[in-house]
Write an enzyme that holds these catalytic residues in place. Sequence first.
Site, PDB file in Angstrom:
ATOM      1  N   HIS A 224      -4.886  -7.030   3.402  1.00 22.03           N
ATOM      2  CA  HIS A 224      -6.290  -6.720   3.674  1.00 22.03           C
ATOM      3  C   HIS A 224      -7.159  -6.663   2.423  1.00 22.03           C
ATOM      4  O   HIS A 224      -8.303  -6.207   2.503  1.00 22.03           O
ATOM      5  CB  HIS A 224      -6.394  -5.387   4.416  1.00 22.03           C
ATOM      6  CG  HIS A 224      -5.957  -5.462   5.852  1.00 22.03           C
ATOM      7  ND1 HIS A 224      -6.515  -6.332   6.762  1.00 22.03           N
ATOM      8  CD2 HIS A 224      -5.004  -4.771   6.533  1.00 22.03           C
ATOM      9  CE1 HIS A 224      -5.937  -6.181   7.935  1.00 22.03           C
ATOM     10  NE2 HIS A 224      -5.016  -5.250   7.832  1.00 22.03           N
TER      11      HIS A 224
ATOM     12  N   GLU B  92       2.127  -1.671  15.281  1.00 15.79           N
ATOM     13  CA  GLU B  92       0.708  -1.346  15.398  1.00 15.79           C
ATOM     14  C   GLU B  92       0.050  -2.020  16.605  1.00 15.79           C
ATOM     15  O   GLU B  92      -1.172  -2.196  16.627  1.00 15.79           O
ATOM     16  CB  GLU B  92      -0.029  -1.729  14.114  1.00 15.79           C
ATOM     17  CG  GLU B  92       0.239  -3.152  13.640  1.00 15.79           C
ATOM     18  CD  GLU B  92      -0.342  -3.449  12.270  1.00 15.79           C
ATOM     19  OE1 GLU B  92      -1.294  -2.760  11.855  1.00 15.79           O
ATOM     20  OE2 GLU B  92       0.161  -4.368  11.603  1.00 15.79           O
TER      21      GLU B  92
ATOM     22  N   ASP C 222      -4.902  -0.100  14.001  1.00 10.60           N
ATOM     23  CA  ASP C 222      -4.703  -1.228  14.910  1.00 10.60           C
ATOM     24  C   ASP C 222      -4.086  -0.774  16.224  1.00 10.60           C
ATOM     25  O   ASP C 222      -4.411  -1.300  17.294  1.00 10.60           O
ATOM     26  CB  ASP C 222      -3.821  -2.288  14.252  1.00 10.60           C
ATOM     27  CG  ASP C 222      -4.594  -3.145  13.270  1.00 10.60           C
ATOM     28  OD1 ASP C 222      -5.668  -3.631  13.627  1.00 10.60           O
ATOM     29  OD2 ASP C 222      -4.122  -3.325  12.139  1.00 10.60           O
TER      30      ASP C 222
END
Length: 260
Positions: A44, A147, A173
């Site tokens: 990310h 997730e 998530d």
Amino acid sequence: MSDFRRNCIEQTLLIGTFAAIPHPVAIEVTAASGVDFLCIDWEHSQISRERIEDLIRAADVHRVPAMVRVPGHAAEDIATVLDAGAAGVLVPRVSTAEQARAAVKGTRYPPLGARGVGPGRAAAYGYRIPDYLAKANEELVLAIQVETAEGLANIAEIAAVNGVDLIFIGPGDLSVSIDAMGPAGKDRLDAAIRTITQAALSAGRAVGIFRPSTDDVGAWSEAGISFFILASDTMFLGASLAAGVDAAKQSKYAPDNKES
């Protein structure tokens, strides 16, 4: 460094953070703070493949284990960070036992997996390949991130996969996937986290989780979670600076600072 996997498996309380700033100085500052480990966030953050080795090297200055969250399930990405000297990998979005087995295959050398042998930094650029091969499977941490709603449904099968060291829960998530966002979804999300935790512990796996703050670390520790990634270097930088700016502005109006 070799203690890192043992501490994970033995469920020693470990506190780390995500490293999202793509500069060795940020890594050194973070490593010097007293964290037990750090996780370089390749998934990310705007961190290039070429930069990862320098960031791991910076963590080595303070002898802090640096694992890497890879962008996906590709064996090539896993090999890249391990060859660079990472202490382990965090593989995101693992929703099936098949995906978990693929992560094991990419992380471990034969006979446990199928990772290719390369003369990277971890093997002293080729000078110590036999030494590295002899210890890599025993020392590298494989954490897989659950997730999704699918991962929640398949958690027993995922946790049973041999070669996985740690089940890491991604609440953000997960909350989106199971429609449990915000305060209204807290009870549902907490129940899902407990389900994953209990299944993982029953299978003999350590459990980790991301927390944006320390507010409930104690409560989740009591539930059996032992591996915590707190926020990130960018989050800590922003929060600390914002608090400092606010305190400085408030001090202007404090009675003790007014002229008599």
